[in-house]
Design a protein around this motif. Structure first.
Motif, PDB file in Angstrom:
ATOM      1  N   SER A 288       0.836  -1.200   0.000  1.00 38.82           N
ATOM      2  CA  SER A 288       0.000   0.000   0.000  1.00 38.82           C
ATOM      3  C   SER A 288       0.865   1.241   0.000  1.00 38.82           C
ATOM      4  N   PHE A 289       0.329   2.302  -0.567  1.00 37.42           N
ATOM      5  CA  PHE A 289       0.945   3.627  -0.460  1.00 37.42           C
ATOM      6  C   PHE A 289      -0.091   4.478   0.259  1.00 37.42           C
ATOM      7  N   GLY A 290       0.130   4.775   1.527  1.00 36.25           N
ATOM      8  CA  GLY A 290      -0.892   5.491   2.288  1.00 36.25           C
ATOM      9  C   GLY A 290      -2.172   4.670   2.278  1.00 36.25           C
ATOM     10  N   ARG A 291      -3.253   5.268   1.788  1.00 35.37           N
ATOM     11  CA  ARG A 291      -4.518   4.538   1.796  1.00 35.37           C
ATOM     12  C   ARG A 291      -4.755   3.774   0.496  1.00 35.37           C
ATOM     13  N   THR A 292      -3.829   3.939  -0.452  1.00 35.49           N
ATOM     14  CA  THR A 292      -4.007   3.220  -1.724  1.00 35.49           C
ATOM     15  C   THR A 292      -3.431   1.822  -1.627  1.00 35.49           C
ATOM     16  N   GLU A 293      -4.284   0.814  -1.811  1.00 35.09           N
ATOM     17  CA  GLU A 293      -3.794  -0.561  -1.845  1.00 35.09           C
ATOM     18  C   GLU A 293      -3.400  -0.878  -3.283  1.00 35.09           C
ATOM     19  N   ALA A 294      -2.103  -0.741  -3.568  1.00 36.66           N
ATOM     20  CA  ALA A 294      -1.652  -0.950  -4.951  1.00 36.66           C
ATOM     21  C   ALA A 294      -1.662  -2.436  -5.303  1.00 36.66           C
ATOM     22  N   LEU A 295      -1.224  -3.287  -4.372  1.00 31.92           N
ATOM     23  CA  LEU A 295      -1.245  -4.727  -4.603  1.00 31.92           C
ATOM     24  C   LEU A 295      -2.034  -5.416  -3.501  1.00 31.92           C
TER      25      LEU A 295
ATOM     26  N   GLY B  64      -2.384  -5.277 -17.991  1.00 32.80           N
ATOM     27  CA  GLY B  64      -3.524  -4.905 -17.163  1.00 32.80           C
ATOM     28  C   GLY B  64      -3.730  -3.408 -17.264  1.00 32.80           C
ATOM     29  N   PRO B  65      -4.907  -2.947 -16.815  1.00 31.14           N
ATOM     30  CA  PRO B  65      -5.227  -1.526 -16.938  1.00 31.14           C
ATOM     31  C   PRO B  65      -4.258  -0.633 -16.163  1.00 31.14           C
ATOM     32  N   SER B  66      -4.245   0.628 -16.503  1.00 28.89           N
ATOM     33  CA  SER B  66      -3.446   1.611 -15.791  1.00 28.89           C
ATOM     34  C   SER B  66      -3.878   1.634 -14.319  1.00 28.89           C
ATOM     35  N   GLY B  67      -2.897   1.615 -13.409  1.00 30.09           N
ATOM     36  CA  GLY B  67      -3.220   1.653 -11.988  1.00 30.09           C
ATOM     37  C   GLY B  67      -3.484   0.278 -11.395  1.00 30.09           C
ATOM     38  N   SER B  68      -3.374  -0.785 -12.199  1.00 28.08           N
ATOM     39  CA  SER B  68      -3.687  -2.120 -11.676  1.00 28.08           C
ATOM     40  C   SER B  68      -2.552  -2.686 -10.820  1.00 28.08           C
ATOM     41  N   GLY B  69      -1.385  -2.001 -10.790  1.00 24.99           N
ATOM     42  CA  GLY B  69      -0.310  -2.438  -9.905  1.00 24.99           C
ATOM     43  C   GLY B  69       0.887  -3.065 -10.601  1.00 24.99           C
ATOM     44  N   LYS B  70       0.964  -2.951 -11.909  1.00 29.19           N
ATOM     45  CA  LYS B  70       2.041  -3.601 -12.672  1.00 29.19           C
ATOM     46  C   LYS B  70       3.422  -3.119 -12.244  1.00 29.19           C
ATOM     47  N   SER B  71       3.600  -1.786 -12.225  1.00 32.58           N
ATOM     48  CA  SER B  71       4.918  -1.247 -11.860  1.00 32.58           C
ATOM     49  C   SER B  71       5.261  -1.595 -10.423  1.00 32.58           C
ATOM     50  N   THR B  72       4.269  -1.539  -9.537  1.00 31.83           N
ATOM     51  CA  THR B  72       4.507  -1.852  -8.133  1.00 31.83           C
ATOM     52  C   THR B  72       4.945  -3.311  -7.971  1.00 31.83           C
ATOM     53  N   LEU B  73       4.289  -4.200  -8.707  1.00 28.58           N
ATOM     54  CA  LEU B  73       4.650  -5.619  -8.622  1.00 28.58           C
ATOM     55  C   LEU B  73       6.075  -5.837  -9.126  1.00 28.58           C
TER      56      LEU B  73
ATOM     57  N   LEU C 286      13.124   1.245 -15.779  1.00 29.88           N
ATOM     58  CA  LEU C 286      11.944   1.790 -15.104  1.00 29.88           C
ATOM     59  C   LEU C 286      11.083   2.598 -16.066  1.00 29.88           C
ATOM     60  N   GLN C 287       9.831   2.787 -15.631  1.00 28.52           N
ATOM     61  CA  GLN C 287       8.878   3.496 -16.489  1.00 28.52           C
ATOM     62  C   GLN C 287       9.229   4.973 -16.579  1.00 28.52           C
ATOM     63  N   PHE C 288       9.707   5.531 -15.479  1.00 24.13           N
ATOM     64  CA  PHE C 288      10.003   6.954 -15.492  1.00 24.13           C
ATOM     65  C   PHE C 288      11.472   7.190 -15.193  1.00 24.13           C
TER      66      PHE C 288
ATOM     67  N   THR D 259       3.779  -4.131 -19.870  1.00 21.72           N
ATOM     68  CA  THR D 259       3.484  -3.474 -21.151  1.00 21.72           C
ATOM     69  C   THR D 259       2.003  -3.246 -21.418  1.00 21.72           C
ATOM     70  N   HIS D 260       1.745  -2.195 -22.181  1.00 24.67           N
ATOM     71  CA  HIS D 260       0.408  -1.962 -22.742  1.00 24.67           C
ATOM     72  C   HIS D 260       0.417  -2.304 -24.229  1.00 24.67           C
ATOM     73  N   ASP D 261       1.586  -2.721 -24.715  1.00 24.94           N
ATOM     74  CA  ASP D 261       1.770  -2.913 -26.149  1.00 24.94           C
ATOM     75  C   ASP D 261       1.490  -4.381 -26.497  1.00 24.94           C
TER      76      ASP D 261
HETATM   77  N1  LIG Z   1       4.977   5.857  -4.917  1.00 23.44           N
HETATM   78  C1  LIG Z   1       3.642   5.872  -4.854  1.00 23.44           C
HETATM   79  N2  LIG Z   1       2.987   6.641  -3.973  1.00 23.44           N
HETATM   80  C2  LIG Z   1       1.643   6.629  -3.887  1.00 23.44           C
HETATM   81  N3  LIG Z   1       0.856   5.879  -4.648  1.00 23.44           N
HETATM   82  C3  LIG Z   1       1.438   5.087  -5.560  1.00 23.44           C
HETATM   83  C4  LIG Z   1       2.857   5.035  -5.711  1.00 23.44           C
HETATM   84  N4  LIG Z   1       3.151   4.158  -6.688  1.00 23.44           N
HETATM   85  C5  LIG Z   1       1.967   3.670  -7.129  1.00 23.44           C
HETATM   86  N5  LIG Z   1       0.934   4.222  -6.457  1.00 23.44           N
HETATM   87  C6  LIG Z   1      -0.493   3.887  -6.648  1.00 23.44           C
HETATM   88  O1  LIG Z   1      -0.623   2.472  -6.686  1.00 23.44           O
HETATM   89  C7  LIG Z   1      -1.521   2.061  -7.701  1.00 23.44           C
HETATM   90  C8  LIG Z   1      -0.796   1.130  -8.664  1.00 23.44           C
HETATM   91  O2  LIG Z   1       0.204   1.871  -9.351  1.00 23.44           O
HETATM   92  P1  LIG Z   1       1.190   1.245 -10.416  1.00 23.44           P
HETATM   93  O3  LIG Z   1       2.159   2.307 -10.768  1.00 23.44           O
HETATM   94  O4  LIG Z   1       1.725  -0.023  -9.897  1.00 23.44           O
HETATM   95  O5  LIG Z   1       0.183   0.952 -11.620  1.00 23.44           O
HETATM   96  P2  LIG Z   1       0.488   0.440 -13.113  1.00 23.44           P
HETATM   97  O6  LIG Z   1      -0.340  -0.776 -13.323  1.00 23.44           O
HETATM   98  O7  LIG Z   1       1.935   0.356 -13.318  1.00 23.44           O
HETATM   99  O8  LIG Z   1      -0.142   1.619 -13.985  1.00 23.44           O
HETATM  100  P3  LIG Z   1       0.355   2.250 -15.394  1.00 23.44           P
HETATM  101  O9  LIG Z   1      -0.122   1.299 -16.429  1.00 23.44           O
HETATM  102  O10 LIG Z   1      -0.401   3.538 -15.454  1.00 23.44           O
HETATM  103  O11 LIG Z   1       1.832   2.435 -15.337  1.00 23.44           O
HETATM  104  C9  LIG Z   1      -2.042   3.314  -8.351  1.00 23.44           C
HETATM  105  O12 LIG Z   1      -3.287   3.603  -7.769  1.00 23.44           O
HETATM  106  C10 LIG Z   1      -1.020   4.369  -7.971  1.00 23.44           C
HETATM  107  O13 LIG Z   1      -1.622   5.632  -7.838  1.00 23.44           O
END
Ligand SMILES: Nc1ncnc2c1ncn2[C@@H]1O[C@H](COP(=O)(O)OP(=O)(O)OP(=O)(O)O)[C@@H](O)[C@H]1O
Ligand SMILES: [Mg+2]
Lengths: 230, 174
Positions: A19-26, A43-52, A94-96, A204-206
């Motif tokens: 989680s990041f604060g109140r956001t449950e990313a995974l 998976g869709p944007s925000g689904s947690g791919k980068s976090t995983l 990394l993505q960014f 990837t989204h590609d």
């Molecule tokens: N460092 C962070 N601080 C706060 N919230 C975060 C952080 N990183 C990710 N999140 C939140 O966690 C959730 C998952 O983010 P993540 O970046 O893993 O998504 P994603 O699937 O990679 O999306 P995208 O396809 O847009 O790159 C999102 O709701 C995002 O806002």
């Protein structure tokens, strides 16, 4: 990929919560990758791919769940050991932006080798070789601020490959690239994985990228999409 | 008369016989169905009767007769006006994929399973196309494959959006 290595799990993340604060990313996401295997995470944007990806690569520590690499639980390692592991065994795209802004492209690519105490001459030779393979040799002396998004993406890929990683993690490696450059980058990643039996994790989204993977892992709302049938 | 125009386009580069035309067509359009000889000869006969191509030479040296065809000035004009008329950008009629997906969704059947299977089928074809793209070396063939890839990609994106909407719908009604 090499058939007899198919079942040899190299990288294993199970039921990861982050989680990041109140956001449950995974919320219990899993990702398991065999040696030499190419896995696409979609998976869709925000689904947690980068976090995983960041959890599996030992950059982020999950609140719960188990992340192992070659049988080693990453949670049991200290920060220094984790960063050595990342530098030697993992290649991370990394993505960014992750390039050092004050350094030229070739210095950025050579950096992982220099940090790992390789000598300067051979580090720079290797760095130039990778820049060439990614059609980016003409950017060797440019700084990240002087490059386009797609150009810095290619530099970041060269940097991830320079140390001969066992696992290449690439977050949207073709995200900023046009079709022709995407094809080139994708071919290089696949060739390297084939030549060195490195595992390749492609977020990837590609769809062209997803299609070339041996397997696709789909995330939805922080967990794996249920595979129906299959 | 799509094949006729394609044959005119090939003949504009120089006279050719039926076999050459088939081979060049198949090279230019690697993702299309290979031309059958019957189609080539039927196409040439029609073009000849319309005065768009003419027989340039007939050879018979021991083997079967080989007729070489050449484009006529009227043929060049027809080719140019075909290229000058832009293709309609749609709307496309609902095809079988759309019909099945919507029917499955409205039946309340397991649309997620349907979408996953369909994605797997599409991805398998995408994989073949990406591989064939890596093998071809001429721009014309690459461009033809790009077209198939782009259309397949559009369908895949549409399937993804459908899967997201179905998932959101389920969360809302759960
Ligand atoms: N460092 C962070 N601080 C706060 N919230 C975060 C952080 N990183 C990710 N999140 C939140 O966690 C959730 C998952 O983010 P993540 O970046 O893993 O998504 P994603 O699937 O990679 O999306 P995208 O396809 O847009 O790159 C999102 O709701 C995002 O806002
Ligand atoms: Mg991301």
């Amino acid at each position: 990929m090499n058939e007899d290595r198919m079942d040899e799990v190299l990288l294993d993340s199970q039921s990861v919560h982050k989680s990041f604060g109140r956001t449950e990313a995974l919320r219990g996401a899993s990702l398991s990758v065999a040696a030499g295997e190419v896995v696409a995470v979609t998976g869709p944007s925000g689904s947690g791919k980068s976090t995983l990806l960041l959890c599996a690569a030992g950059v982020l520590r999950p609140e719960s769940g188990r992340v192992t690499y070659a049988g080693q639980d990453l949670d049991e390692l200290g920060e220094a050991e984790r960063s050595r592991l990342r530098r030697r065994d993992f290649g991370l795209v990394l993505q960014f932006g992750q390039l050092v802004p004050e350094m030229s492209a070739v210095q950025n690519v050579a950096l992982p080798l220099l940090l790992d105490r390789h000598d300067k001459a051979s580090s720079f030779t290797a760095a130039r070789g990778w820049l060439e393979r990614l059609d980016a040799l003409d950017l060797a002396d440019a700084r990240p601020g002087e490059m386009s998004g797609g150009e810095s993406q290619r530099i970041a890929i060269a940097r991830a490959l320079v140390s001969g990683p066992r696992v290449i993690f690439a977050d949207e490696p073709t995200g900023a690239l046009d079709t022709v450059n995407s094809e080139r980058v994708l071919q290089v990643l696949l060739e390297v994985s084939r030549e060195t039996s490195a595992s390749l994790v492609l977020v990837t989204h590609d769809n062209r990228v997803a299609a070339v993977a041996d397997r696709e892992v789909i995330l939805r709302d922080g967990s794996n999409e249920l595979r129906v049938g299959a | 008369m799509a094949i006729g125009h394609v044959l005119l386009g090939i003949l504009e580069r120089g006279p050719a016989h039926g076999y050459d035309l088939k081979r060049t067509h198949d090279e230019r359009f690697p993702s299309a169905k290979p031309l059958a000889f019957g189609q080539v000869y039927a196409g040439l006969a029609k073009l000849a009767s319309d005065g768009l191509v003419e027989v340039a030479e007939t050879q018979q040296e021991g083997g079967p007769e080989r007729t070489t065809y050449a484009i006529t000035p009227a043929g060049v004009e027809t080719l140019e006006s075909w290229l000058a008329a832009m293709e309609s950008a749609g709307p496309y009629p609902a095809d079988e994929l759309v019909r099945k997906t919507i029917t499955s969704l409205l039946r309340g059947a397991d649309t997620t399973a349907f979408l996953q299977r369909q994605r797997a089928t599409h991805l398998a074809v995408m994989r073949e196309l990406v591989a064939s793209q890596a093998d071809v070396t001429n721009a014309a063939a690459s461009i033809a494959i790009d077209h198939s890839i782009s259309h397949l990609d559009a369908d895949l994106r549409w399937l993804e959006t459908a899967a997201e909407r179905v998932a959101a719908d389920r969360t809302r009604t759960a």
